[in-house]
Enzyme design. Structure first.
Site, PDB file in Angstrom:
ATOM      1  N   CYS A  51      26.986 -25.441   8.183  1.00  0.00           N
ATOM      2  CA  CYS A  51      27.726 -25.671   6.942  1.00  0.00           C
ATOM      3  C   CYS A  51      28.875 -26.626   7.264  1.00  0.00           C
ATOM      4  O   CYS A  51      29.635 -26.388   8.210  1.00  0.00           O
ATOM      5  CB  CYS A  51      28.267 -24.352   6.396  1.00  0.00           C
ATOM      6  N   ASP A  58      23.289 -22.519   9.112  1.00  0.00           N
ATOM      7  CA  ASP A  58      22.382 -22.428   7.969  1.00  0.00           C
ATOM      8  C   ASP A  58      20.964 -22.514   8.513  1.00  0.00           C
ATOM      9  O   ASP A  58      20.696 -23.251   9.462  1.00  0.00           O
ATOM     10  CB  ASP A  58      22.623 -23.577   6.985  1.00  0.00           C
TER      11      ASP A  58
END
Length: 153
Positions: A51, A58
């Site tokens: 992120c 992620d």
């Protein structure tokens, strides 16, 4: 190695993971079946990036389908390119579309699509889809087979 492999720099050698997607070298080989319409699929069920706001990881399940023209992507270089996102900060949409566009730039395929099926962060899964146009009618392009996120439901 055959003639179609003579220009490859990464295949068959120890190659470190690139520091970033921009540093990654995507390689291609001549399509020995050029002129024959067919679909190629790559699945990366453990894709990771960061992120850009929090630095938290992620995770996504990527499915890349393409109908090659004159070129095929060399799979080791693709693996290293995708792995280079591991320490790269970008939003889901940017990662998914950037991968698709870079492959289109390298390969000039007849058609390409990528599905980025991202696991939830903040309680919301984000799925991102990019393609170059309608799927060719003369090629069997199967469904990507990744269901919509349903949690434990």
């Amino acid at each position: 190695m055959t003639d179609i492999h003579k220009d490859l720099k990464q295949l068959g050698t120890a190659t470190p993971l690139p520091a970033s997607p921009d540093d990654a070298v995507l390689e291609r080989v001549a399509n020995p079946q050029a002129g024959t319409p067919y679909c190629v699929r790559f699945t990366a069920p453990e894709f990771t990036s960061l992120c850009p706001m929090t630095g938290q990881p992620d995770f996504a399940h990527l499915v890349i389908d393409y109908v090659p023209g004159q070129w095929l992507v060399e799979s080791k270089s693709l693996k290293l390119y995708l792995g280079a996102f591991r320490n790269h900060g970008a939003f889901h949409e940017d990662c998914t579309v950037s991968i698709g566009r870079r492959l289109v730039e390298l390969l000039a395929p007849e058609w390409l699509r990528i599905g980025g099926y991202w696991y939830p962060r903040g309680g919301i899964p984000i799925d991102v889809f990019y393609q170059t146009g309608p799927a060719p009618q003369t090629v069997w392009v199967p469904d990507q087979g990744v269901p919509t996120y349903r949690g434990r439901g």
